[in-house]
Scaffold this active site. Structure first.
Site, mmCIF file in Angstrom:
data_model
loop_
_atom_site.group_PDB
_atom_site.id
_atom_site.type_symbol
_atom_site.label_atom_id
_atom_site.label_comp_id
_atom_site.label_asym_id
_atom_site.label_seq_id
_atom_site.Cartn_x
_atom_site.Cartn_y
_atom_site.Cartn_z
ATOM 1 N N HIS A 154 18.089 39.566 9.778
ATOM 2 C CA HIS A 154 17.608 38.989 10.963
ATOM 3 C C HIS A 154 16.660 39.894 11.829
ATOM 4 O O HIS A 154 16.564 39.724 12.984
ATOM 5 C CB HIS A 154 18.830 38.644 11.991
ATOM 6 C CG HIS A 154 18.652 37.545 12.965
ATOM 7 N ND1 HIS A 154 18.664 37.556 14.276
ATOM 8 C CD2 HIS A 154 18.653 36.216 12.742
ATOM 9 C CE1 HIS A 154 18.622 36.271 15.111
ATOM 10 N NE2 HIS A 154 18.435 35.537 13.592
ATOM 11 N N TYR A 175 9.726 26.049 16.346
ATOM 12 C CA TYR A 175 9.486 27.224 17.073
ATOM 13 C C TYR A 175 8.067 27.407 17.508
ATOM 14 O O TYR A 175 7.801 28.350 18.135
ATOM 15 C CB TYR A 175 9.865 28.281 16.073
ATOM 16 C CG TYR A 175 11.387 28.780 15.923
ATOM 17 C CD1 TYR A 175 12.086 29.426 16.984
ATOM 18 C CD2 TYR A 175 12.113 28.618 15.020
ATOM 19 C CE1 TYR A 175 13.309 29.510 17.086
ATOM 20 C CE2 TYR A 175 13.472 28.699 14.702
ATOM 21 C CZ TYR A 175 13.977 29.353 15.910
ATOM 22 O OH TYR A 175 15.506 29.607 15.812
ATOM 23 N N ASP A 185 11.455 30.485 23.006
ATOM 24 C CA ASP A 185 12.014 32.019 22.720
ATOM 25 C C ASP A 185 11.267 32.982 23.771
ATOM 26 O O ASP A 185 10.559 32.433 24.763
ATOM 27 C CB ASP A 185 11.776 32.413 21.367
ATOM 28 C CG ASP A 185 12.607 33.360 20.780
ATOM 29 O OD1 ASP A 185 12.800 34.406 21.125
ATOM 30 O OD2 ASP A 185 13.541 33.010 19.833
ATOM 31 N N TYR A 291 23.532 31.170 22.659
ATOM 32 C CA TYR A 291 25.005 30.753 22.060
ATOM 33 C C TYR A 291 25.817 31.620 22.865
ATOM 34 O O TYR A 291 26.134 32.616 22.645
ATOM 35 C CB TYR A 291 25.310 31.173 20.597
ATOM 36 C CG TYR A 291 23.909 30.470 19.620
ATOM 37 C CD1 TYR A 291 23.496 29.429 19.322
ATOM 38 C CD2 TYR A 291 23.241 31.612 18.698
ATOM 39 C CE1 TYR A 291 22.543 28.912 18.690
ATOM 40 C CE2 TYR A 291 22.162 31.331 18.065
ATOM 41 C CZ TYR A 291 21.796 29.778 17.998
ATOM 42 O OH TYR A 291 20.726 29.561 17.248
ATOM 43 N N LEU A 341 31.630 23.998 21.207
ATOM 44 C CA LEU A 341 32.628 25.257 21.078
ATOM 45 C C LEU A 341 31.954 26.183 21.957
ATOM 46 O O LEU A 341 32.542 26.899 22.909
ATOM 47 C CB LEU A 341 32.873 25.934 19.945
ATOM 48 C CG LEU A 341 33.545 25.095 18.737
ATOM 49 C CD1 LEU A 341 33.377 25.705 17.472
ATOM 50 C CD2 LEU A 341 35.200 25.151 19.135
ATOM 51 N N LYS A 377 16.908 35.591 24.036
ATOM 52 C CA LYS A 377 17.710 36.709 23.652
ATOM 53 C C LYS A 377 17.159 38.043 24.686
ATOM 54 O O LYS A 377 15.786 37.832 24.554
ATOM 55 C CB LYS A 377 17.689 36.868 22.124
ATOM 56 C CG LYS A 377 18.594 35.965 21.386
ATOM 57 C CD LYS A 377 17.889 34.833 21.033
ATOM 58 C CE LYS A 377 16.792 35.184 20.043
ATOM 59 N NZ LYS A 377 17.401 35.371 18.545
#
Length: 469
Positions: A154, A175, A185, A291, A341, A377
């Protein structure tokens, strides 16, 4: 106060031996003592959109004269992926002396998309283009574990001559904003030879020479089962790998940039830096994550900061902006339960910290823009530190995947305006969450999602899912 100090002491137990060694050696907090590369503030820029990222990447490839070294989770067999790969071949043809190599995850490159029919994956495109256009553009598959579920390559970053174009984005239509839809991003361009050399050195000296790393341009690549022992050996090597660079004091007009890499839970310098950054925050902390599934040490550090009164801002995507989201009118697949979730995790977190939300010391911003998706991120800490990374701030990134990041130390606030402008642009598409009850409850979820979540919870498998996805 005593209780807060006790929690802080317990959380510090997660700091790696790497950090403790630095603290003993220097007598100062390790974050402030990290070696860094000085870069003129004017040599760092923030790109504003996926489309700008795509056009900048293609322009840099066309202008390259020495090297193009790219790391990305995947280079997809679609219009955008083919455009990038064609640009690489065209650059090599125009400049035969160019070193051109792309490093992708071994497993991800050799399978089809989740939920689709079995296929040879993106590797089929790599082989077809190599046969048609000839040698010169090497695409290496990098296996981190024997199975994709247990860890992927990654690493992020595109090193082109003396520049580093850094983003958490992979290379495909969404992307790169082809066919209208995009996945947002962060995108930063750093123009600095020593930084480019340091990041390139890890690719050419470590990854390319890895005992389990093979070119995917050819049908001669071995099957995974044949290189399992080599994969285990290589993972051990990678867990001890660091970026190599010298140290030069910062001058007027410069910021410090530290490239970091991490794999696994022991002596992981990127994980250590993330914890140090959160613990270092005094006035303001901004965390971007796609996430909401925080590793335990990160969650505990945030809890302490929130209780101490530090203004914490968390920016994440709405469940419908998650790349795993499946609209209710489409056939359900188990992977489509993940956004729900994550929302359940967020609801529990916000319920715990509702008083801080009411007081304005915790600000949760949920991003949504039509049917586009969210993949940001990173960290902003007070006015002095920023972390650019592909790390998703989840247990998988923390424990299983090979991750990297660029830590920016800006003691004179030279980049502050750029960071704030980027943040404002992102927040323009968000809504601040005022109460945890504003999030959908489980009984409002699609029936197949409810059934799956209840079944997982009954056998406590939801915890395992959170660890590996």
């Amino acid at each position: 106060m005593e209780n807060t100090q006790a929690q802080l002491s317990k959380t510090n137990g997660f700091i790696s031996a790497w950090q403790r060694w630095r603290e003993r050696a220097n007598g100062k907090p390790s974050l402030a003592r990290l070696n860094c590369l000085p870069i003129g503030a004017e040599r760092i820029s923030v790109l504003s959109s996926p489309e700008t990222f795509r056009t900048t990447l293609l322009a840099m490839i066309a202008q390259a004269r020495q090297r193009i070294l790219m790391t990305t989770l995947y280079l997809q067999d679609d219009e955008a992926g083919q455009e990038v790969l064609s640009a690489l071949y065209a650059a090599k043809k125009a400049q035969p002396q160019l070193e051109v190599a792309v490093f992708v995850d071994w497993h991800r490159a050799q399978r089809g998309l989740i939920g689709k029919a079995r296929s040879a994956g993106n590797a089929a495109l790599y082989r077809e283009m190599a046969q048609r256009l000839g040698p010169g553009v090497e695409i290496y598959g990098v296996p981190i574990q024997r199975r994709e579920l247990l860890g992927v390559m990654h690493l992020k970053g595109f090193i082109i001559d003396d520049c580093v174009l850094y983003s958490g984005a992979s290379l495909n239509n969404v992307y790169l904003q082809r066919n209208h839809r995009y996945r947002l991003d962060r995108y930063h361009l750093l123009q600095n030879r020593p930084l480019a050399d340091s990041m390139a050195g890890l690719l050419t000296d470590v990854l390319r020479n890895g005992p389990s790393v093979y070119s995917l341009n050819t049908a001669k690549a071995p099957r995974t089962v044949a290189i399992q022992k080599a994969i285990v050996k290589f993972r051990r090597e990678l867990a001890k790998t660091h970026y190599r660079f010298g140290e030069t004091p910062l001058k007027h007009g410069e910021v410090g940039v530290t490239p970091l890499i991490g794999l696994g839970v022991r002596d992981n310098e990127l994980n250590a830096a993330i914890l140090q950054l959160i613990q270092h925050a005094e006035q303001r902390l901004v965390l971007f994550t796609p996430y909401f599934n925080l590793p335990g040490p990160v969650r505990k550090s945030l809890d302490i900061k929130i209780k101490a009164g530090c203004q914490v801002t968390i920016v994440l995507g709405d469940k419908t902006a998650n790349d795993f989201y499946i609209p209710p009118n489409e056939p359900f697949k188990a992977i489509g339960a993940l956004p729900y979730l994550y929302e359940a995790n967020l609801r529990r977190f916000c319920r715990t910290h509702q008083r801080a939300i009411d007081a304005g010391t915790l600000n949760v911003h949920i991003w949504r823009d039509g049917d586009n998706s969210f993949h940001l991120k990173g960290l902003l800490v007070d006015e002095h530190y920023a972390l650019l990374t592909g790390n998703n701030f989840n247990p998988r990134a923390w424990r299983l995947d090979l991750e990297n990041g660029l830590l920016i130390h800006d003691p004179h606030k030279l980049l502050l305006d750029r960071h704030l402008a980027e943040l404002d642009q992102i927040l323009a598409y968000t809504q601040r969450l005022r109460h945890h009850k504003a999030l959908d409850a489980m009984d409002t979820y699609p029936i197949p999602v409810q059934r799956l979540i209840k079944r997982l919870a009954r056998v406590r498998a939801d915890r395992l899912v959170n660890q590996v996805l």
